[in-house]
Design a protein around this motif. Structure first.
Motif, PDB file in Angstrom:
ATOM      1  N   GLN A  27      22.959  45.460  43.785  1.00 52.86           N
ATOM      2  CA  GLN A  27      23.591  44.905  42.593  1.00 52.86           C
ATOM      3  C   GLN A  27      22.841  43.652  42.167  1.00 52.86           C
ATOM      4  O   GLN A  27      22.360  42.896  43.011  1.00 52.86           O
ATOM      5  CB  GLN A  27      25.009  44.489  42.954  1.00 52.86           C
ATOM      6  CG  GLN A  27      26.000  45.616  42.905  1.00 52.86           C
ATOM      7  CD  GLN A  27      26.930  45.404  41.739  1.00 52.86           C
ATOM      8  OE1 GLN A  27      27.371  44.308  41.500  1.00 52.86           O
ATOM      9  NE2 GLN A  27      27.205  46.471  41.018  1.00 52.86           N
ATOM     10  N   LEU A  28      22.757  43.417  40.877  1.00 57.02           N
ATOM     11  CA  LEU A  28      22.204  42.158  40.389  1.00 57.02           C
ATOM     12  C   LEU A  28      23.355  41.237  40.041  1.00 57.02           C
ATOM     13  O   LEU A  28      24.418  41.706  39.633  1.00 57.02           O
ATOM     14  CB  LEU A  28      21.396  42.399  39.124  1.00 57.02           C
ATOM     15  CG  LEU A  28      20.083  43.148  39.240  1.00 57.02           C
ATOM     16  CD1 LEU A  28      19.481  43.298  37.861  1.00 57.02           C
ATOM     17  CD2 LEU A  28      19.141  42.385  40.126  1.00 57.02           C
ATOM     18  N   ASP A  29      23.174  39.948  40.226  1.00 54.95           N
ATOM     19  CA  ASP A  29      24.146  39.073  39.572  1.00 54.95           C
ATOM     20  C   ASP A  29      23.539  38.614  38.244  1.00 54.95           C
ATOM     21  O   ASP A  29      22.383  38.915  37.931  1.00 54.95           O
ATOM     22  CB  ASP A  29      24.579  37.908  40.479  1.00 54.95           C
ATOM     23  CG  ASP A  29      23.458  36.942  40.766  1.00 54.95           C
ATOM     24  OD1 ASP A  29      22.409  37.056  40.117  1.00 54.95           O
ATOM     25  OD2 ASP A  29      23.639  36.080  41.641  1.00 54.95           O
ATOM     26  N   GLY A  87      29.261  39.219  43.528  1.00 54.27           N
ATOM     27  CA  GLY A  87      28.806  40.412  42.821  1.00 54.27           C
ATOM     28  C   GLY A  87      29.954  41.294  42.363  1.00 54.27           C
ATOM     29  O   GLY A  87      29.745  42.250  41.623  1.00 54.27           O
ATOM     30  N   PRO A 101      32.927  42.064  40.002  1.00 50.22           N
ATOM     31  CA  PRO A 101      33.316  41.547  38.685  1.00 50.22           C
ATOM     32  C   PRO A 101      34.564  40.663  38.786  1.00 50.22           C
ATOM     33  O   PRO A 101      35.480  41.006  39.531  1.00 50.22           O
ATOM     34  CB  PRO A 101      33.607  42.813  37.879  1.00 50.22           C
ATOM     35  CG  PRO A 101      32.816  43.866  38.549  1.00 50.22           C
ATOM     36  CD  PRO A 101      32.750  43.498  39.999  1.00 50.22           C
ATOM     37  N   PRO A 102      34.591  39.567  38.041  1.00 49.92           N
ATOM     38  CA  PRO A 102      35.712  38.624  38.149  1.00 49.92           C
ATOM     39  C   PRO A 102      37.080  39.276  37.971  1.00 49.92           C
ATOM     40  O   PRO A 102      38.014  38.942  38.695  1.00 49.92           O
ATOM     41  CB  PRO A 102      35.427  37.624  37.029  1.00 49.92           C
ATOM     42  CG  PRO A 102      33.949  37.667  36.854  1.00 49.92           C
ATOM     43  CD  PRO A 102      33.533  39.056  37.173  1.00 49.92           C
ATOM     44  N   GLN A 154      29.832  42.652  32.020  1.00 44.61           N
ATOM     45  CA  GLN A 154      30.179  43.644  33.049  1.00 44.61           C
ATOM     46  C   GLN A 154      29.363  44.922  32.869  1.00 44.61           C
ATOM     47  O   GLN A 154      28.900  45.522  33.832  1.00 44.61           O
ATOM     48  CB  GLN A 154      31.675  43.972  33.010  1.00 44.61           C
ATOM     49  CG  GLN A 154      32.583  42.824  33.449  1.00 44.61           C
ATOM     50  CD  GLN A 154      32.050  42.077  34.657  1.00 44.61           C
ATOM     51  OE1 GLN A 154      31.449  42.645  35.573  1.00 44.61           O
ATOM     52  NE2 GLN A 154      32.224  40.761  34.647  1.00 44.61           N
ATOM     53  N   GLN A 171      28.531  33.065  33.824  1.00 48.23           N
ATOM     54  CA  GLN A 171      29.149  34.198  34.488  1.00 48.23           C
ATOM     55  C   GLN A 171      30.654  34.006  34.577  1.00 48.23           C
ATOM     56  O   GLN A 171      31.429  34.935  34.501  1.00 48.23           O
ATOM     57  CB  GLN A 171      28.567  34.318  35.892  1.00 48.23           C
ATOM     58  CG  GLN A 171      28.974  35.596  36.572  1.00 48.23           C
ATOM     59  CD  GLN A 171      27.979  35.966  37.655  1.00 48.23           C
ATOM     60  OE1 GLN A 171      27.180  35.149  38.096  1.00 48.23           O
ATOM     61  NE2 GLN A 171      28.011  37.214  38.074  1.00 48.23           N
ATOM     62  N   ARG A 172      31.039  32.744  34.728  1.00 45.79           N
ATOM     63  CA  ARG A 172      32.441  32.415  34.850  1.00 45.79           C
ATOM     64  C   ARG A 172      33.179  32.548  33.513  1.00 45.79           C
ATOM     65  O   ARG A 172      34.242  33.145  33.441  1.00 45.79           O
ATOM     66  CB  ARG A 172      32.529  30.967  35.326  1.00 45.79           C
ATOM     67  CG  ARG A 172      33.815  30.490  35.814  1.00 45.79           C
ATOM     68  CD  ARG A 172      33.585  29.120  36.436  1.00 45.79           C
ATOM     69  NE  ARG A 172      33.379  29.208  37.865  1.00 45.79           N
ATOM     70  CZ  ARG A 172      34.393  29.313  38.731  1.00 45.79           C
ATOM     71  NH1 ARG A 172      35.627  29.348  38.312  1.00 45.79           N
ATOM     72  NH2 ARG A 172      34.155  29.388  40.014  1.00 45.79           N
ATOM     73  N   VAL A 173      32.610  31.978  32.480  1.00 47.99           N
ATOM     74  CA  VAL A 173      33.386  31.861  31.241  1.00 47.99           C
ATOM     75  C   VAL A 173      33.025  32.896  30.179  1.00 47.99           C
ATOM     76  O   VAL A 173      33.825  33.129  29.274  1.00 47.99           O
ATOM     77  CB  VAL A 173      33.262  30.451  30.620  1.00 47.99           C
ATOM     78  CG1 VAL A 173      33.757  29.409  31.589  1.00 47.99           C
ATOM     79  CG2 VAL A 173      31.855  30.161  30.178  1.00 47.99           C
ATOM     80  N   LEU A 212      25.842  44.245  34.044  1.00 46.60           N
ATOM     81  CA  LEU A 212      25.744  44.178  35.505  1.00 46.60           C
ATOM     82  C   LEU A 212      25.900  45.564  36.112  1.00 46.60           C
ATOM     83  O   LEU A 212      25.291  45.882  37.135  1.00 46.60           O
ATOM     84  CB  LEU A 212      26.802  43.226  36.061  1.00 46.60           C
ATOM     85  CG  LEU A 212      26.569  41.750  35.751  1.00 46.60           C
ATOM     86  CD1 LEU A 212      27.690  40.904  36.334  1.00 46.60           C
ATOM     87  CD2 LEU A 212      25.226  41.291  36.293  1.00 46.60           C
ATOM     88  N   ILE A 214      37.868  30.258  33.794  1.00 48.26           N
ATOM     89  CA  ILE A 214      37.208  31.518  33.443  1.00 48.26           C
ATOM     90  C   ILE A 214      37.711  31.996  32.088  1.00 48.26           C
ATOM     91  O   ILE A 214      38.692  31.498  31.546  1.00 48.26           O
ATOM     92  CB  ILE A 214      37.444  32.635  34.493  1.00 48.26           C
ATOM     93  CG1 ILE A 214      38.937  32.952  34.597  1.00 48.26           C
ATOM     94  CG2 ILE A 214      36.855  32.267  35.825  1.00 48.26           C
ATOM     95  CD1 ILE A 214      39.190  34.263  35.273  1.00 48.26           C
ATOM     96  N   MET A 256      38.243  26.984  28.052  1.00 47.10           N
ATOM     97  CA  MET A 256      38.886  28.279  28.255  1.00 47.10           C
ATOM     98  C   MET A 256      40.369  28.226  27.909  1.00 47.10           C
ATOM     99  O   MET A 256      40.932  29.176  27.388  1.00 47.10           O
ATOM    100  CB  MET A 256      38.681  28.740  29.700  1.00 47.10           C
ATOM    101  CG  MET A 256      37.255  29.164  29.990  1.00 47.10           C
ATOM    102  SD  MET A 256      36.735  30.530  28.928  1.00 47.10           S
ATOM    103  CE  MET A 256      35.563  29.761  27.874  1.00 47.10           C
ATOM    104  N   THR A 261      31.750  33.564  42.454  1.00 46.37           N
ATOM    105  CA  THR A 261      30.746  34.062  41.506  1.00 46.37           C
ATOM    106  C   THR A 261      29.547  34.692  42.209  1.00 46.37           C
ATOM    107  O   THR A 261      28.734  35.342  41.588  1.00 46.37           O
ATOM    108  CB  THR A 261      30.227  32.928  40.597  1.00 46.37           C
ATOM    109  OG1 THR A 261      29.967  31.789  41.400  1.00 46.37           O
ATOM    110  CG2 THR A 261      31.218  32.591  39.529  1.00 46.37           C
ATOM    111  N   ARG A 262      29.433  34.491  43.550  1.00 40.46           N
ATOM    112  CA  ARG A 262      28.264  35.008  44.262  1.00 40.46           C
ATOM    113  C   ARG A 262      28.520  36.397  44.841  1.00 40.46           C
ATOM    114  O   ARG A 262      27.607  37.023  45.344  1.00 40.46           O
ATOM    115  CB  ARG A 262      27.881  34.060  45.398  1.00 40.46           C
ATOM    116  CG  ARG A 262      27.407  32.730  44.918  1.00 40.46           C
ATOM    117  CD  ARG A 262      25.900  32.649  44.927  1.00 40.46           C
ATOM    118  NE  ARG A 262      25.420  32.071  43.689  1.00 40.46           N
ATOM    119  CZ  ARG A 262      24.295  32.443  43.095  1.00 40.46           C
ATOM    120  NH1 ARG A 262      23.556  33.400  43.600  1.00 40.46           N
ATOM    121  NH2 ARG A 262      23.913  31.877  41.982  1.00 40.46           N
ATOM    122  N   LEU A 278      37.804  32.277  42.346  1.00 40.54           N
ATOM    123  CA  LEU A 278      36.730  33.158  41.909  1.00 40.54           C
ATOM    124  C   LEU A 278      35.496  32.909  42.760  1.00 40.54           C
ATOM    125  O   LEU A 278      35.124  31.780  43.018  1.00 40.54           O
ATOM    126  CB  LEU A 278      36.411  32.854  40.439  1.00 40.54           C
ATOM    127  CG  LEU A 278      35.528  33.851  39.720  1.00 40.54           C
ATOM    128  CD1 LEU A 278      36.253  35.175  39.557  1.00 40.54           C
ATOM    129  CD2 LEU A 278      35.140  33.307  38.357  1.00 40.54           C
TER     130      LEU A 278
END
Lengths: 130, 343, 296
Positions: free
Chosen positions: C269-271, A11, A13-14, C215, C194-196, C218, A49, C173, A8-9, A6
């Protein structure tokens, strides 16, 4: 079996990253029909995740017809992404290469080229919507 | 929940019951000798008839232990309160583990109730066993001293120590809840317990029942006379009265209308003594004294105010009741605090 | 949407200080929800209220449909890992599992032992000798093995090194994947969220600034960069979250469902971190398209 990762930077979506990674692996032939994808638990353990993200990605892949779930066993590759897509992209890619060479000759650096490309894509899609 | 409580307090319990066993062994080894010495003395003095005046050799046996045992008996309830009561809440609040304990599938009321019941029972059992052993060991000394109402003897004998232990335990728990620091709560428990014990001993216990008054003939219980010839005055010391095992508050010499005897009155009433005061020793001071006492005994009696020996057990019950009630009130306070101040 | 936690005008006062005041929010069930906010926003107070460690001073709070902390049945449905993962230093790892088994009727001993086995934690080790990461894992095991419907975690990874943090989140998780509990966790570390997490709640000064599917958030939030004079010409359905100006240029953070078509603006885009920071830097009641003076 493939392993997901993954960014995360990025942008992106995962869940789309997972979809892209599967598609990529299918294109490169790393995955073939009948191969099993990591279980949700394995994917979650590998990436730390949210399981919902993995589920969403797998649903998307299933919707695209690329994988099929065998209840109680796992998710398996149902279809490969054949060469036809790459073949179709071939000429376009060559066109782009030619344009790129032209741009370089005109003295543009990579950053300017990317800016032009993004701007054109955006205005084109804007016109398309409008 | 019960097993968890036992697991968490097993060190304290092991140490406490270990120390108790060690003490029991020491007392079991030395106790019979004390009893023998006292019995031998009682047998001898019964034949010579000087039991109340002769020195009982039992007080010379194991003097170190005789000093130590009452101290142990008196401070043990405080120690129980500090090590069994205080940590229950203070340790959890101090280390943050209450966030673990109170988010399992057990309400904190029940959590506290089980702890109070179990550790309270352990505290009371410890105190009862100690009181029983000490009472047995100290029995010959108590019998020999004939002063069960002495502040030390009263708390060392009987079952009142159970009340002290229950109170100290509840005080420890409450202090832990309020202060949230183990060491501070232990200090507060010790101080609070000492203050309560002293206050009850000095102000509550004497008033548990109104004391008895008894008039004794002047000649059997008479005051001491001491004459200051240079100043020409006579001062009186209250008569010494011994009632076995009674708690004597005061003795005074009074006439039928209740007026106390004064030195001035004595000098006025006894010309012989008056002469001695004003003009130096008379020819025969003893005769003058005897004459004066005979004269005074016609109108004066010695009034003794005291709690009789028969009230020992009622007083034990009453004080036990007071400390148990205080312990219950403290438990109530702790539950209230747990519900309203720690939430 | 079924609700895991619903607060209405919730407030908690410690002496004279309000730890949380007039907080109204709803957190959906079946999600992994990240609770973000600056220190003092009331996150810990809110979570302690949710697990029943605290009782509200004002307002109402319902968690999984019940009042927190009142009954053992309610307590059994919620697993909690407190900040810094407190454990009994004098008790061994195995003792902690026994503690869990004794105090929770729904205890899953197999799950607990399996987790410890995977983590390589020796049951005979004293909890006081564990590293921060191991202690956090032990606390998580205790919370997960009671098989709760809702897991609440207060800054679970704040004090952990990156490796331990990753391992902890993996463990969390995996637990969610296996048993499907809802999760509410507070954290400063937005990258982890953001990950979990799939849902985020931004809390500033007891007020919810924004709450929603990550999502979706964002997809609807953008950073616009453009000439300052173009600012007045923005469409009306934009929600302005934050902005900064130079004499020529405006940078705006906006929320909108539709696309931004004006070619004067560069859309980025924003994170999640940008988004959270935007709401934390400009905490207020956001109105639709506020007071734009027009520069010509």
């Amino acid at each position: 079996m493939i392993e997901f990762h993954l960014d995360t930077r990025s942008g992106v979506p995962p869940y789309q990253q997972i979809v892209q990674q599967v598609r990529h692996a299918l294109r490169l032939g790393l995955l073939e029909v009948g191969d099993q994808l990591p279980t949700v638990k394995e994917a979650v353990a590998a990436m730390a995740i949210n399981p919902n993200t993995v589920l969403k990605a797998y649903r998307e892949l299933e919707h695209l017809g690329l994988v099929a779930a065998r209840p109680g066993i796992g998710i398996f590759v149902a279809k490969t992404l054949g060469d036809h897509s790459l073949a179709a992209h071939g000429p376009l890619r060559q066109d782009l290469m030619r344009w790129l060479a032209k741009a370089r000759r005109a003295g543009l650096d990579d950053e300017s080229i990317e800016a032009i490309f993004r701007d054109v894509v955006r205005s084109a899609s804007a016109e398309g919507v409008a | 929940m019960i097993r968890l409580t036992l697991r968490q307090f097993r060190t304290e319990a092991a140490v406490a019951f270990g120390l108790l066993t060690a003490l029991a062994v020491v007392l079991a080894l030395t106790g019979p000798h004390l009893a023998q010495v006292n019995e031998a003395f009682q047998a001898t003095c019964a034949t010579t008839g000087n039991c109340s005046s002769a020195a009982n050799p039992v007080f010379e046996v194991d003097r170190g232990l005789q000093a130590l045992v009452p101290i142990i008996a008196i401070i043990t309830p405080a120690v129980i309160g500090m090590f069994f009561g205080t940590p229950i809440l203070a340790r959890e609040l101090e280390t943050g583990t209450f966030r673990v304990a109170w988010t399992q599938s057990i309400t904190r009321r029940r959590w506290l109730a089980v702890r109070l019941a179990l550790l309270g029972l352990a505290a009371v059992t410890l105190a009862a066993l100690l009181a029983w052993i000490v009472d047995w060991w100290d029995g010959p000394l108590d019998a020999a001293s004939q002063s069960t109402f002495d502040p030390v003897n009263f708390s060392v004998h009987g079952f009142v120590a159970i009340g002290y232990a229950a109170f100290a335990f509840a005080l420890g728990v409450a202090a832990g809840a309020l202060l949230r620091r183990t060491v501070a709560a232990m200090g507060a428990t010790l101080v609070g317990f000492a203050v309560s014990r002293i206050a009850v001993t000095s102000w509550v216990r004497p008033n548990l029942a109104s004391p008895l008054h008894e008039l004794l003939p002047f000649l059997t219980a008479r005051p001491g006379f001491s004459l200051d010839a240079s100043a020409g005055t006579l001062s009186l010391t209250p008569p010494l009265v011994h009632i076995p095992n009674a708690w004597i508050f005061s003795t005074s010499v009074v006439n039928p209308s209740g007026r106390a005897l004064t030195g001035e009155y004595v000098l006025h009433a006894c010309p012989g003594l008056h002469q001695m005061a004003s003009a130096g020793p008379a020819a025969n001071p003893l005769v003058a004294l005897r004459t004066c006492q005979d004269k005074l005994s016609a109108t004066f009696h010695t009034l003794v105010t005291y709690q009789p020996a028969s009230r020992f057990w009622p007083f034990q019950w009453a004080e036990l009741g007071i400390f148990l009630a205080a312990a219950l009130a403290l438990c109530g306070l702790t539950f209230w605090w747990l519900r309203h101040r720690l939430a | 949407m079924t609700v895991a936690l619903e607060a209405n005008g919730l407030g908690k006062r410690y002496g004279r200080i309000w730890g949380l005041s007039d907080c109204t929010l709803a957190i959906p069930a079946g999600r992994v929800v990240g609770l973000v906010g600056p220190n003092g926003a009331g996150k810990t107070t809110l979570l302690h209220l949710a697990v029943g460690l605290l009782q509200p001073t004002t307002g109402s709070l319902s968690v999984l449909g019940g009042r927190p902390g009142t009954t053992s049945a309610q307590l059994a449905r919620i697993g909690f890992v407190a900040q810094d993962a407190p454990t009994y230093t004098g008790l061994s790892v195995g003792d902690h599992l026994r503690l869990g088994a004794w105090m929770n009727p729904s205890w899953d001993a197999r799950l607990a032992e399996e987790r410890l086995g995977r983590l390589g934690l020796d049951p005979r080790r004293k909890a006081g000798q564990l590293s921060g990461g191991q202690r956090a894992q032990l606390a998580l095991t205790l919370a997960v093995a009671k098989r709760p419907d809702l897991l609440v975690l207060d800054e679970p990874v704040a004090s952990l090194d990156p490796l331990a943090r990753r391992e902890f989140l993996k463990g969390l998780m995996e637990g969610v994947a296996e048993h499907g509990a809802s999760v509410i966790l507070s954290s400063h570390i937005v990258a982890d969220l953001q990950r979990v997490c799939d849902y985020v709640v931004v809390l500033v000064d007891s007020r919810v600034q924004v709450a929603g599917d990550i999502q979706e958030l964002l997809a609807t939030h953008h950073r616009l960069t453009g000439p300052r004079h173009a600012r007045g010409a923005l469409p009306g359905d934009l929600l302005l979250i934050g902005e900064s100006q130079t004499d020529r240029q405006s940078t705006l953070i906006v929320r909108t469902d539709g696309p931004i078509l004006d070619p004067a603006w560069t859309v980025e885009q924003l994170d999640l971190e940008d988004l959270v920071l935007a709401y934390m830097t400009h905490p207020r009641e956001h109105e639709r398209r506020p007071h734009l003076e027009i520069h010509r």
